[in-house]
Scaffold this motif. Sequence first.
Motif, mmCIF file in Angstrom:
data_model
loop_
_atom_site.group_PDB
_atom_site.id
_atom_site.type_symbol
_atom_site.label_atom_id
_atom_site.label_comp_id
_atom_site.label_asym_id
_atom_site.label_seq_id
_atom_site.Cartn_x
_atom_site.Cartn_y
_atom_site.Cartn_z
ATOM 1 N N TYR A 1 1.321 14.999 -5.355
ATOM 2 C CA TYR A 1 0.564 13.377 -5.326
ATOM 3 C C TYR A 1 0.658 12.539 -4.506
ATOM 4 C CZ TYR A 1 -0.426 14.943 -10.271
ATOM 5 O OH TYR A 1 -0.496 16.393 -11.374
ATOM 6 N N ASN A 2 1.039 13.325 -3.592
ATOM 7 C CA ASN A 2 1.402 11.711 -2.307
ATOM 8 C C ASN A 2 2.174 10.559 -2.596
ATOM 9 O OD1 ASN A 2 -0.016 13.855 -0.299
ATOM 10 N ND2 ASN A 2 -1.715 12.759 -1.320
ATOM 11 N N ALA A 3 3.058 10.939 -3.465
ATOM 12 C CA ALA A 3 4.360 9.758 -3.624
ATOM 13 C C ALA A 3 5.660 9.705 -2.654
ATOM 14 C CB ALA A 3 4.009 10.174 -5.278
ATOM 15 N N TYR A 4 5.895 8.670 -3.093
ATOM 16 C CA TYR A 4 6.761 8.865 -2.102
ATOM 17 C C TYR A 4 7.716 8.088 -2.961
ATOM 18 C CZ TYR A 4 5.390 3.798 -0.854
ATOM 19 O OH TYR A 4 5.723 2.720 -0.441
ATOM 20 N N VAL A 5 9.521 8.116 -3.244
ATOM 21 C CA VAL A 5 10.634 7.368 -3.768
ATOM 22 C C VAL A 5 11.361 6.555 -3.159
ATOM 23 C CG1 VAL A 5 12.637 7.656 -4.790
ATOM 24 C CG2 VAL A 5 11.390 9.613 -5.086
#
Length: 264
Positions: A75-79
Amino acid sequence: MLAAMMSCERAGNFENGMSYAPSYAVSESENAEAKLVSNSAVTIERKLIRNGRLELLTTDAAKLRVNIETLCKKYNAYVASESRDHYHQRLQFEQHIRIPAAEFDAFLGEAEALGNHTESRSISSEDVTEEFIDVEARLKTKKELEARYLSLLSQAKSVTDILAIESQVANTRAEIESMQGRLNYLKNQVSYSTLILVYYERTSGEFGFASRSFASLQNGWDNLLFFLLGLMNIWPFILAGIALVWLFVRVRRKKRIQKEASAL
């Protein structure tokens, strides 16, 4: 014949009036409808900041962490940040994940399905449309003001005028940068939602007799140390209390001896 012509003219005017009235009504109706359509077309896009918190219980926290990394790539997310804690027979991970706003619900649903049990789930939304529009409008005004100052600066002749205009340009530029920073922050918060994801696993039986006995002994030892340290912190007050008690006993004994001597 004159009367007949006049009556025909009245009838024609009446018919014309009747024929024009509907067309006029239709024209007014069409104009009103066009206005409604144009007003409805001018809609304001809401600027929402969505945040959430999800707490999960799992049997394998390390495996769930790997699955979350895969989900972030999907989902093209990042931490943005992560912490790992191991206490009270509990291994826990806490991650702050930034997710594209359009994918927030889908990411949340799949992340929740990865756990064995959902401990808690909460979602909040903040409408910043009014602030967004206000900052944009003020930023546009400040940029126009800066352009006018620069135009005046190019026409200034004296040193005094140049210094005064440059001071105004510097102040305006500082305000523009501040507003631009706030606008960029709002855009980032609207574009990306934040999910605080907490998941943990129990590393040993929490109700075992041996583990609870060991924990009780450890707690007792810790409490004894806290008590001794507390006494060390207040030793002057303890000595003062002992001295007061000794003085009280001595004075009372002296009074008793004097009373017995006077009685003899």
